[in-house]
Design an enzyme around this catalytic site. Structure first.
Site, PDB file in Angstrom:
ATOM      1  N   CYS A   1     -10.838 -13.587  20.919  1.00 26.47           N
ATOM      2  CA  CYS A   1     -11.105 -14.742  21.771  1.00 26.47           C
ATOM      3  C   CYS A   1     -10.836 -14.301  23.206  1.00 26.47           C
ATOM      4  O   CYS A   1      -9.742 -13.841  23.521  1.00 26.47           O
ATOM      5  CB  CYS A   1     -10.166 -15.887  21.378  1.00 26.47           C
ATOM      6  SG  CYS A   1     -10.103 -17.175  22.637  1.00 26.47           S
TER       7      CYS A   1
ATOM      8  N   GLU B   1      18.591   8.424 -11.701  1.00 33.85           N
ATOM      9  CA  GLU B   1      17.326   9.029 -11.266  1.00 33.85           C
ATOM     10  C   GLU B   1      16.409   7.936 -10.749  1.00 33.85           C
ATOM     11  O   GLU B   1      16.601   6.769 -11.069  1.00 33.85           O
ATOM     12  CB  GLU B   1      16.628   9.703 -12.462  1.00 33.85           C
ATOM     13  CG  GLU B   1      17.433  10.827 -13.047  1.00 33.85           C
ATOM     14  CD  GLU B   1      16.900  11.286 -14.396  1.00 33.85           C
ATOM     15  OE1 GLU B   1      15.838  10.797 -14.838  1.00 33.85           O
ATOM     16  OE2 GLU B   1      17.567  12.129 -14.999  1.00 33.85           O
TER      17      GLU B   1
ATOM     18  N   TYR C   1      11.851  14.798 -15.987  1.00 34.59           N
ATOM     19  CA  TYR C   1      13.103  14.044 -16.027  1.00 34.59           C
ATOM     20  C   TYR C   1      13.936  14.296 -17.277  1.00 34.59           C
ATOM     21  O   TYR C   1      14.914  13.609 -17.510  1.00 34.59           O
ATOM     22  CB  TYR C   1      12.886  12.550 -15.809  1.00 34.59           C
ATOM     23  CG  TYR C   1      11.880  11.880 -16.710  1.00 34.59           C
ATOM     24  CD1 TYR C   1      12.090  11.799 -18.078  1.00 34.59           C
ATOM     25  CD2 TYR C   1      10.735  11.313 -16.173  1.00 34.59           C
ATOM     26  CE1 TYR C   1      11.169  11.176 -18.898  1.00 34.59           C
ATOM     27  CE2 TYR C   1       9.801  10.687 -16.979  1.00 34.59           C
ATOM     28  CZ  TYR C   1      10.024  10.623 -18.347  1.00 34.59           C
ATOM     29  OH  TYR C   1       9.119  10.009 -19.152  1.00 34.59           O
TER      30      TYR C   1
ATOM     31  N   CYS D   1      -9.466 -22.633  20.425  1.00 34.74           N
ATOM     32  CA  CYS D   1      -9.937 -23.207  21.691  1.00 34.74           C
ATOM     33  C   CYS D   1     -11.458 -23.296  21.763  1.00 34.74           C
ATOM     34  O   CYS D   1     -12.008 -23.670  22.796  1.00 34.74           O
ATOM     35  CB  CYS D   1      -9.391 -22.398  22.871  1.00 34.74           C
ATOM     36  SG  CYS D   1     -10.062 -20.741  22.942  1.00 34.74           S
TER      37      CYS D   1
ATOM     38  N   LYS E   1      13.029   5.893 -10.936  1.00 32.10           N
ATOM     39  CA  LYS E   1      12.034   5.613 -11.970  1.00 32.10           C
ATOM     40  C   LYS E   1      10.663   5.680 -11.312  1.00 32.10           C
ATOM     41  O   LYS E   1      10.281   4.801 -10.556  1.00 32.10           O
ATOM     42  CB  LYS E   1      12.272   4.240 -12.595  1.00 32.10           C
ATOM     43  CG  LYS E   1      11.359   3.997 -13.780  1.00 32.10           C
ATOM     44  CD  LYS E   1      11.806   2.771 -14.557  1.00 32.10           C
ATOM     45  CE  LYS E   1      11.028   2.614 -15.843  1.00 32.10           C
ATOM     46  NZ  LYS E   1       9.585   2.494 -15.665  1.00 32.10           N
TER      47      LYS E   1
ATOM     48  N   CYS F   1      -6.084 -19.435  26.143  1.00 32.70           N
ATOM     49  CA  CYS F   1      -6.165 -19.955  24.766  1.00 32.70           C
ATOM     50  C   CYS F   1      -4.745 -20.258  24.275  1.00 32.70           C
ATOM     51  O   CYS F   1      -3.869 -19.392  24.324  1.00 32.70           O
ATOM     52  CB  CYS F   1      -6.837 -18.913  23.871  1.00 32.70           C
ATOM     53  SG  CYS F   1      -6.710 -19.301  22.115  1.00 32.70           S
TER      54      CYS F   1
ATOM     55  N   CYS G   1     -13.619 -19.324  18.568  1.00 33.78           N
ATOM     56  CA  CYS G   1     -12.172 -19.275  18.354  1.00 33.78           C
ATOM     57  C   CYS G   1     -11.710 -20.577  17.691  1.00 33.78           C
ATOM     58  O   CYS G   1     -11.984 -21.660  18.216  1.00 33.78           O
ATOM     59  CB  CYS G   1     -11.458 -19.091  19.685  1.00 33.78           C
ATOM     60  SG  CYS G   1      -9.661 -19.270  19.547  1.00 33.78           S
TER      61      CYS G   1
ATOM     62  N   LYS H   1      15.603  -2.099 -12.585  1.00 32.27           N
ATOM     63  CA  LYS H   1      14.337  -2.202 -11.858  1.00 32.27           C
ATOM     64  C   LYS H   1      14.477  -2.793 -10.454  1.00 32.27           C
ATOM     65  O   LYS H   1      15.288  -3.678 -10.222  1.00 32.27           O
ATOM     66  CB  LYS H   1      13.355  -3.084 -12.647  1.00 32.27           C
ATOM     67  CG  LYS H   1      13.032  -2.567 -14.039  1.00 32.27           C
ATOM     68  CD  LYS H   1      12.065  -1.405 -14.033  1.00 32.27           C
ATOM     69  CE  LYS H   1      10.648  -1.824 -13.806  1.00 32.27           C
ATOM     70  NZ  LYS H   1       9.965  -2.261 -15.022  1.00 32.27           N
TER      71      LYS H   1
ATOM     72  N   ASP I   1       6.729   5.671 -10.824  1.00 34.87           N
ATOM     73  CA  ASP I   1       5.698   4.823 -11.386  1.00 34.87           C
ATOM     74  C   ASP I   1       4.433   5.652 -11.593  1.00 34.87           C
ATOM     75  O   ASP I   1       3.577   5.719 -10.724  1.00 34.87           O
ATOM     76  CB  ASP I   1       5.446   3.642 -10.454  1.00 34.87           C
ATOM     77  CG  ASP I   1       4.847   2.479 -11.204  1.00 34.87           C
ATOM     78  OD1 ASP I   1       4.735   2.575 -12.440  1.00 34.87           O
ATOM     79  OD2 ASP I   1       4.495   1.487 -10.556  1.00 34.87           O
TER      80      ASP I   1
HETATM   81  S1  IVH Z   1      13.603   8.579 -19.281  1.00 34.53           S
HETATM   82  C1  IVH Z   1      14.278   7.380 -23.453  1.00 34.53           C
HETATM   83  N1  IVH Z   1      13.489   8.920 -16.703  1.00 34.53           N
HETATM   84  O1  IVH Z   1       9.673   5.044 -17.624  1.00 34.53           O
HETATM   85  C2  IVH Z   1      14.108   7.816 -22.069  1.00 34.53           C
HETATM   86  N2  IVH Z   1      11.745   7.704 -17.737  1.00 34.53           N
HETATM   87  O2  IVH Z   1      10.078   2.714 -19.505  1.00 34.53           O
HETATM   88  C3  IVH Z   1      12.778   7.442 -21.562  1.00 34.53           C
HETATM   89  N3  IVH Z   1      10.007   6.936 -16.225  1.00 34.53           N
HETATM   90  O3  IVH Z   1       7.845   6.132 -20.378  1.00 34.53           O
HETATM   91  C4  IVH Z   1      12.332   8.137 -20.406  1.00 34.53           C
HETATM   92  N4  IVH Z   1      10.865   7.797 -14.397  1.00 34.53           N
HETATM   93  O4  IVH Z   1       7.222   7.026 -18.090  1.00 34.53           O
HETATM   94  C5  IVH Z   1      12.896   8.391 -17.775  1.00 34.53           C
HETATM   95  N5  IVH Z   1      13.514   9.317 -14.410  1.00 34.53           N
HETATM   96  C6  IVH Z   1      12.921   8.794 -15.482  1.00 34.53           C
HETATM   97  C7  IVH Z   1      11.701   8.095 -15.408  1.00 34.53           C
HETATM   98  C8  IVH Z   1      11.150   7.550 -16.561  1.00 34.53           C
HETATM   99  C9  IVH Z   1       9.856   7.115 -14.906  1.00 34.53           C
HETATM  100  C10 IVH Z   1       9.079   6.188 -17.088  1.00 34.53           C
HETATM  101  C11 IVH Z   1       8.596   6.970 -18.261  1.00 34.53           C
HETATM  102  C12 IVH Z   1       8.886   6.157 -19.475  1.00 34.53           C
HETATM  103  C13 IVH Z   1       9.131   4.807 -18.896  1.00 34.53           C
HETATM  104  C14 IVH Z   1      10.133   4.068 -19.744  1.00 34.53           C
END
Ligand code: IVH
Length: 690
Positions: free
Chosen positions: A428, A114, A227, A413, A116, A433, A410, A316, A118
């Site tokens: 300029c 999946e 998720y 020049c 991740k 130049c 400038c 990451k 933010d």
């Molecule tokens: S799973 C034990 N799935 O990442 C499983 N987390 O560092 C924990 N996050 O607090 C969560 N996308 O806020 C999971 N597809 C995803 C995620 C996800 C973002 C964040 C979530 C969690 C943090 C963990």
């Protein structure tokens, strides 16, 4: 008391509005106009005003937020909300996988990849199909009760479909976030009101959820991706994470369409690379991928150590933001004479790359973001673009910061700079130049332009300083002897440089136009001009009126193009280029119609409204697609109808997209084309189309 008729209409309105909310906010595919939707909502509101006894907390009218709280209550998490172990490289991911295999005594396991997201982690509890609690993660054991706020997020269902199969009580977990566009809009509004700006979508999203006044939350464009399941009681749940996502999706939860189920390390790595490169295309920010073991049984067996489960890992992406001090602001003179301020920073590592300088765009931007010399600033690096200063961290100001002023002359020049009324950039005006001339060379060779990859900035500078190249056409008159007079230029590299210059002669007209650096002619405009005129001769002969008659070419661009081709110097550059055989034509592209579903394998589940199952399948075949009977790794799309049969046989799906009926129909009706070059002026050397 409401009559039966009122009651019936009332229930119908609620059902309709919930349905359209789902279409709009979860599927991103509305069925009715905004005006029609507003009318439904208005009717429901009026009904509720006349019959206050009808109002319940899950009514769609109740998403507007409630009066402010003094503080949030706390919620104890029944199952702790854990964090994730991180892997920062493929080796680290493989180490996680190996350890998991060892703990499972060599049993192999499926995984779900999946994105991740933010944002901010939240847990939503449902009882008898109603949202009862929404909480933040907090310290993992206790979070804040942000139910009122989360109720305002339109993609969170307040009620689950009647007749849907789900446990009596259960919790889902997900990430609440702001899209990049929502973040930009929010910051623009704040700038207009003179309020401090949020540094990034994550902070803005988290700040929006943790508002004591839920009406403020309601005004922010928040979204969610669910998720996973937290826990469930009184009812069955599927045996795997993947199937639980499908179940949640069928209940109206918004799950990421990009998740995939995979078997091998190579597939995980492919997913990682796909999104490492493509993350800028996402509507929201993702800082990596999460890989989870699919089977719940194996998850249980693996358990957790400290506060991290052993059945999942966050792989990451290199970080893109960091904070550092803005030591000074320098000025570069661009190829059009623009004075471009750049940040001189205390060196900082952003995603493994040390950054010392970053762009500040222009003086207006500096003023708008209120960036001062001496500030602690947030810097950002995304993909291969130049790092930029996002904004100051106002809370860290000491009072020792000072404002930046554009120099009056400038720096290259010493000509007095000009800033025409209404423009945001000082320039300029000196045509000769030296800084401008060098920038023109640098632009000419760059990747989007003539793509002369062996000639970088340093070489441009050396050639310019040696007087060997003063305008862009001079590159094509260089000889090996010329190059060998430069310091540190060996025989072989000189040959490579010449070969790279030679190759660039086959660039398309659009590239050449862009490379010439005509004011206001970016890549898109160059492409439009080249497509319209097809040859340099026709373009140079065009009048300003002819140019502005082209759709998408405004008077400003037309004026600047016409002015460019009126200059004698520019004609002589183009002649010089022509004499050495630089291509001056746009290759014709022929458009080949394709069947709309070619290359797709589609699984239909649930009842469709506008056609029977058999009709849907024959339309898929007629449109060039393949009908799949279950979700497998070949499935490209799953069409979710009403009451989808829960595809428990569902296999691994790499890149499966879940769509609704409307989108399915749109997909079949959308014409698709592919482009092919029809001719090339340089036989044996195909001209690059783009
Ligand atoms: S799973 C034990 N799935 O990442 C499983 N987390 O560092 C924990 N996050 O607090 C969560 N996308 O806020 C999971 N597809 C995803 C995620 C996800 C973002 C964040 C979530 C969690 C943090 C963990």
């Amino acid at each position: 008391m409401a009559t039966d008729r009122v009651q019936a209409r009332f229930e119908e309105l609620r059902r309709l509005i919930n349905h359209h909310n789902y279409r709009y906010y979860v599927l991103d595919s509305p069925e009715i106009s905004d005006a029609r939707y507003d009318a439904l909502l208005r009717e429901l509101r009026e009904m509720e005003t006349a019959h206050p006894d009808l109002v319940t907390s899950e009514s769609p009218t109740q998403r507007v937020g409630a009066p402010p709280l003094d503080e949030f209550g706390t919620v104890a998490h029944r199952e702790p909300m854990l964090s994730l172990a991180n892997a920062f490289s493929l080796e680290e991911f493989v180490a996680w996988q190996k350890r998991a295999e060892r703990l499972l005594s060599g049993r192999i396991f499926d995984m779900v990849c999946e994105l991740k997201m933010d944002g901010l982690a939240v847990a939503l509890t449902y009882e008898d199909g109603l949202l009862v609690t929404g909480a933040t993660r907090g310290d993992g054991y206790r979070g804040e009760d942000v139910t009122l706020n989360l109720r305002t997020v339109r993609s969170i269902p307040l009620v689950l479909p009647t007749g849907g199969r789900f446990p009596r009580r259960f919790e889902v977990r997900g990430e609440v976030f702001l899209t990049r566009a929502g973040f930009k809009r929010l910051n623009e509004e704040r700038a207009a009101q003179g309020q401090p700006l949020f540094a990034n979508p994550r902070n803005a999203g988290a700040g929006s959820v943790r508002q004591l006044d839920s009406r403020v939350t309601a005004s922010r464009p928040l979204d969610i991706h669910i998720y996973g399941l937290g826990w469930a009681e009184d009812g069955d749940i599927p045996p795997t994470h993947w199937e639980s996502l499908l179940m949640l999706s069928s209940l109206g939860f918004k799950i990421s369409p990009h998740s995939v189920r995979v078997e091998t390390t190579a597939e995980v790595e492919a997913f990682y690379q796909r999104w490492l490169e493509g993350r800028d295309d996402l509507l929201y920010e993702a800082d990596g991928i999460v890989v989870k073991m699919d089977s719940f049984e194996l998850q249980r067996e693996m358990g957790a150590v400290a506060r991290e489960p052993r059945w999942a890992v966050a792989y990451k992406f290199p970080g893109i933001q960091a904070t550092t001090r803005l030591l000074d602001i320098g000025i570069n003179v661009g190829r059009t004479g623009s004075l471009n301020p750049y940040a001189i920073l205390e060196p900082v590592s952003v995603g493994g790359v040390t950054i010392r300088q970053a762009t500040l765009h222009n003086e207006d931007d500096i003023r708008r973001k209120d960036i001062r010399i001496g500030d602690t600033v947030v810097v950002q690096r995304a993909g291969e673009v130049i790092p930029e200063v996002v904004g100051p961290v106002v809370s860290l100001r000491t009072g020792q910061e000072w404002e930046f002023l554009v120099p009056p002359r400038c720096p290259a020049c010493d000509t007095s700079v000009v800033k025409p009324e209404g423009e945001v950039i000082s320039r300029c005006p000196n045509a000769s130049c030296p800084a401008k001339a060098l920038e023109r060379l640098r632009h000419f060779v760059c990747r989007g332009a003539m793509d002369i990859d062996r000639v970088g900035f340093k070489l441009c500078q050396a050639l310019f300083e040696a007087g060997l190249v003063t305008d862009v056409a001079d590159f094509y008159y260089l000889t090996k002897d010329h190059l060998l007079t430069l310091e540190r230029m060996a025989d072989k590299s000189a040959e490579n440089v010449l070969a790279s210059i030679e190759r660039s002669k086959c660039s398309s007209l659009s590239r050449l136009l862009f490379a010439l650096g005509i004011l206001h002619v970016g890549y898109e405009v160059a492409y439009v001009l080249a497509g319209h005129f097809a040859t340099m001769d026709r373009l140079t002969a065009a009048s300003q009126e002819e140019l502005s008659a082209i759709p998408s070419i405004g008077p400003k661009i037309a004026g600047s193009v016409a002015a460019y081709f009126q200059e004698e110097d520019n004609h002589s550059i183009i002649d010089k280029l022509r004499r050495v055989g630089v291509n001056m034509e746009q290759p014709l592209a022929v458009t080949v119609a394709r069947l709309p579903l070619a290359g797709m394998e589609i699984v239909v589940t649930g009842r469709l409204e506008s056609m029977t199952r058999a009709q849907a399948e024959s339309r898929i075949r007629e449109s060039g697609g393949v009908v799949g009977s279950g979700v497998t790794r070949r499935t490209t799309h799953v069409v979710m109808g009403a009451n989808p049969g829960f595809k428990s046989e569902g296999g691994r799906a790499l890149g499966t997209t879940i769509i609704g009926e409307e989108e399915f129909i749109r997909l079949m009706e959308e014409p698709r084309y592919s482009f092919q070059a029809a001719h090339s002026q340089h036989p044996g050397k195909p001209i690059r189309l783009t």
